[in-house]
Design an enzyme around this catalytic site. Structure first.
Site, PDB file in Angstrom:
ATOM      1  N   SER A 137       0.871  -1.186   0.000  1.00 55.43           N
ATOM      2  CA  SER A 137       0.000   0.000   0.000  1.00 55.43           C
ATOM      3  C   SER A 137       0.897   1.222   0.000  1.00 55.43           C
ATOM      4  O   SER A 137       2.065   1.137   0.413  1.00 55.43           O
ATOM      5  CB  SER A 137      -0.857  -0.008   1.271  1.00 55.43           C
ATOM      6  N   TYR A 150      -1.696  -0.777  10.529  1.00 55.84           N
ATOM      7  CA  TYR A 150      -1.934  -1.116   9.113  1.00 55.84           C
ATOM      8  C   TYR A 150      -0.711  -0.711   8.281  1.00 55.84           C
ATOM      9  O   TYR A 150      -0.186  -1.520   7.503  1.00 55.84           O
ATOM     10  CB  TYR A 150      -3.199  -0.439   8.583  1.00 55.84           C
TER      11      TYR A 150
HETATM   12  N1  LIG Z   1      -8.774  -0.598  -1.144  1.00 52.98           N
HETATM   13  C1  LIG Z   1      -7.718   0.139  -0.847  1.00 52.98           C
HETATM   14  O1  LIG Z   1      -7.812   1.375  -0.691  1.00 52.98           O
HETATM   15  C2  LIG Z   1      -6.351  -0.508  -0.751  1.00 52.98           C
HETATM   16  C3  LIG Z   1      -5.236   0.308  -0.920  1.00 52.98           C
HETATM   17  C4  LIG Z   1      -3.962  -0.255  -0.817  1.00 52.98           C
HETATM   18  C5  LIG Z   1      -3.826  -1.603  -0.569  1.00 52.98           C
HETATM   19  N2  LIG Z   1      -4.936  -2.397  -0.394  1.00 52.98           N
HETATM   20  C6  LIG Z   1      -4.709  -3.819  -0.107  1.00 52.98           C
HETATM   21  O2  LIG Z   1      -5.217  -4.569  -1.178  1.00 52.98           O
HETATM   22  C7  LIG Z   1      -5.659  -5.852  -0.727  1.00 52.98           C
HETATM   23  C8  LIG Z   1      -7.077  -6.108  -1.207  1.00 52.98           C
HETATM   24  O3  LIG Z   1      -7.909  -5.082  -0.705  1.00 52.98           O
HETATM   25  P1  LIG Z   1      -9.351  -4.761  -1.307  1.00 52.98           P
HETATM   26  O4  LIG Z   1      -9.424  -3.295  -1.453  1.00 52.98           O
HETATM   27  O5  LIG Z   1      -9.638  -5.612  -2.472  1.00 52.98           O
HETATM   28  O6  LIG Z   1     -10.268  -5.176  -0.031  1.00 52.98           O
HETATM   29  P2  LIG Z   1     -11.579  -6.095   0.069  1.00 52.98           P
HETATM   30  O7  LIG Z   1     -12.533  -5.817  -1.028  1.00 52.98           O
HETATM   31  O8  LIG Z   1     -12.061  -5.923   1.482  1.00 52.98           O
HETATM   32  O9  LIG Z   1     -11.004  -7.594  -0.137  1.00 52.98           O
HETATM   33  C9  LIG Z   1     -10.189  -8.212   0.829  1.00 52.98           C
HETATM   34  C10 LIG Z   1     -10.059  -9.687   0.534  1.00 52.98           C
HETATM   35  O10 LIG Z   1      -9.214 -10.283   1.519  1.00 52.98           O
HETATM   36  C11 LIG Z   1      -9.826 -11.462   2.023  1.00 52.98           C
HETATM   37  N3  LIG Z   1      -9.474 -11.697   3.412  1.00 52.98           N
HETATM   38  C12 LIG Z   1      -9.435 -10.805   4.436  1.00 52.98           C
HETATM   39  N4  LIG Z   1      -9.134 -11.422   5.591  1.00 52.98           N
HETATM   40  C13 LIG Z   1      -8.973 -12.743   5.293  1.00 52.98           C
HETATM   41  C14 LIG Z   1      -8.652 -13.900   6.060  1.00 52.98           C
HETATM   42  N5  LIG Z   1      -8.449 -13.840   7.392  1.00 52.98           N
HETATM   43  N6  LIG Z   1      -8.580 -15.093   5.435  1.00 52.98           N
HETATM   44  C15 LIG Z   1      -8.785 -15.179   4.110  1.00 52.98           C
HETATM   45  N7  LIG Z   1      -9.075 -14.133   3.312  1.00 52.98           N
HETATM   46  C16 LIG Z   1      -9.171 -12.919   3.913  1.00 52.98           C
HETATM   47  C17 LIG Z   1     -11.328 -11.199   1.882  1.00 52.98           C
HETATM   48  O11 LIG Z   1     -12.026 -12.437   1.747  1.00 52.98           O
HETATM   49  P3  LIG Z   1     -13.054 -13.052   2.830  1.00 52.98           P
HETATM   50  O12 LIG Z   1     -13.638 -11.906   3.606  1.00 52.98           O
HETATM   51  O13 LIG Z   1     -14.066 -13.801   2.006  1.00 52.98           O
HETATM   52  O14 LIG Z   1     -12.208 -13.940   3.662  1.00 52.98           O
HETATM   53  C18 LIG Z   1     -11.397 -10.416   0.572  1.00 52.98           C
HETATM   54  O15 LIG Z   1     -11.487 -11.306  -0.524  1.00 52.98           O
HETATM   55  C19 LIG Z   1      -5.499  -5.831   0.801  1.00 52.98           C
HETATM   56  O16 LIG Z   1      -4.285  -6.475   1.139  1.00 52.98           O
HETATM   57  C20 LIG Z   1      -5.428  -4.344   1.127  1.00 52.98           C
HETATM   58  O17 LIG Z   1      -4.703  -4.096   2.317  1.00 52.98           O
HETATM   59  C21 LIG Z   1      -6.200  -1.866  -0.499  1.00 52.98           C
END
Ligand SMILES: NC(=O)c1ccc[n+]([C@@H]2O[C@H](COP(=O)([O-])OP(=O)(O)OC[C@H]3O[C@@H](n4cnc5c(N)ncnc54)[C@H](OP(=O)(O)O)[C@@H]3O)[C@@H](O)[C@H]2O)c1
Length: 253
Positions: A137, A150
């Site tokens: 991130s 985080y």
């Molecule tokens: N959105 C942003 O602004 C942003 C910015 C920078 C980086 N990121 C990073 O990008 C990645 C994806 O984020 P996103 O925006 O796509 O968020 P999201 O829509 O909330 O998706 C997160 C995914 O992670 C899975 N997950 C979370 N905890 C888990 C666990 N304990 N076991 C297995 N699976 C788990 C969830 O699946 P289940 O709930 O079905 O388990 C879901 O598929 C993350 O690492 C996040 O930190 C996001």
């Protein structure tokens, strides 16, 4: 034969879009997450068991992770790419207002879960001269109030990626740290405990990145010639940039 990408956290947001992008380009995919209904629906959408395999487990649980990997069908065993995407943020408050349990959940998921699955799959990736893409991130490099643990977990992911790259450069394995800024997904609902008003306020008028933008970037990284390694990609929406350092001033007397 189709290449195979193993994508963690494919039940929403970036992971789902990455799966859709890779399958559209002819790859087959292994999808993980805890929500089985969503995994099943995505496997169907992507063409069924011939193109996609869903593994339902909590990435914080090492035994469950090992069991899930043991259940992987033979045709999905040779991995060309691992996309370590599963992760979360919990809370936006200052450190002294944070819940210790939430801090540990972020560390267990973003750090311990990520290194566990990476270690368990590493030999297969080396055998295929594969690619590891880790979702860090901008919080890895740019601290902000409320980012505390985080940001710490994502700094780990970024540095772990660079270290892996050092270890694997002689083995033909590529490693990339992807570092997105403001992006629209369920991430913010998870972070705020389902606060839709906070979600709307964060994104309103900002034209945030969309999951498809991240999927496009990761597909690009994967499609470059095998001798080209993108070490890290920091990616923001045009609307987002940097602020000056904050200066706290004493008031009164
Ligand atoms: N959105 C942003 O602004 C942003 C910015 C920078 C980086 N990121 C990073 O990008 C990645 C994806 O984020 P996103 O925006 O796509 O968020 P999201 O829509 O909330 O998706 C997160 C995914 O992670 C899975 N997950 C979370 N905890 C888990 C666990 N304990 N076991 C297995 N699976 C788990 C969830 O699946 P289940 O709930 O079905 O388990 C879901 O598929 C993350 O690492 C996040 O930190 C996001």
């Amino acid at each position: 034969m189709s290449k195979i990408a193993f994508i963690t956290g494919a039940t929403s947001g970036f992971g789902k879009a990455i799966a859709q992008r890779f399958v559209a380009e002819g790859w087959n995919v292994v999808l993980t997450g805890r929500r089985k209904d969503r995994l099943d629906a995505l496997v169907n959408e992507l063409g069924g068991a011939a193109r996609a395999c869903g593994l339902c487990f909590d990435i914080r649980d090492e035994a469950a992770t090992k069991d899930a990997l043991r259940s992987l069908p033979a045709e999905f065993q040779a991995l060309d790419a691992l996309v370590n995407n599963a992760g979360l943020a919990l809370g936006t408050g200052p450190a002294d207002a944070c819940d210790l349990g939430e801090w540990k959940t972020m560390i267990d998921t973003n750090v311990t879960g990520l290194v566990t699955i990476t270690r368990l799959l590493l030999e297969r990736l080396i055998a295929q001269h594969g690619l590891v893409v880790n979702l860090a991130s901008i919080a890895a490099s740019w601290p902000y109030p409320g980012g505390n643990v985080y940001g710490g977990t994502k700094a780990f992911v970024r540095q772990f990626s660079l270290g892996l790259r050092s270890d694997l450069s002689s083995r033909g394995v590529r490693v990339t740290s992807i570092e997105p800024g403001l992006s629209e997904s369920e991430f913010t609902l998870v972070r705020t405990g389902g606060d839709k008003a906070a979600y709307d306020k964060l994104y309103r008028g900002a034209k945030p990145l969309q999951p498809e933008d991240i999927a496009e970037t990761i597909y690009w990284v994967s499609s470059l010639p095998a001798h080209v390694n993108i070490n890290s990609v920091e990616i923001m929406p045009v609307s987002q940039s940097w602020a000056p350092f904050q200066v706290h001033r004493e008031t009164g007397a």
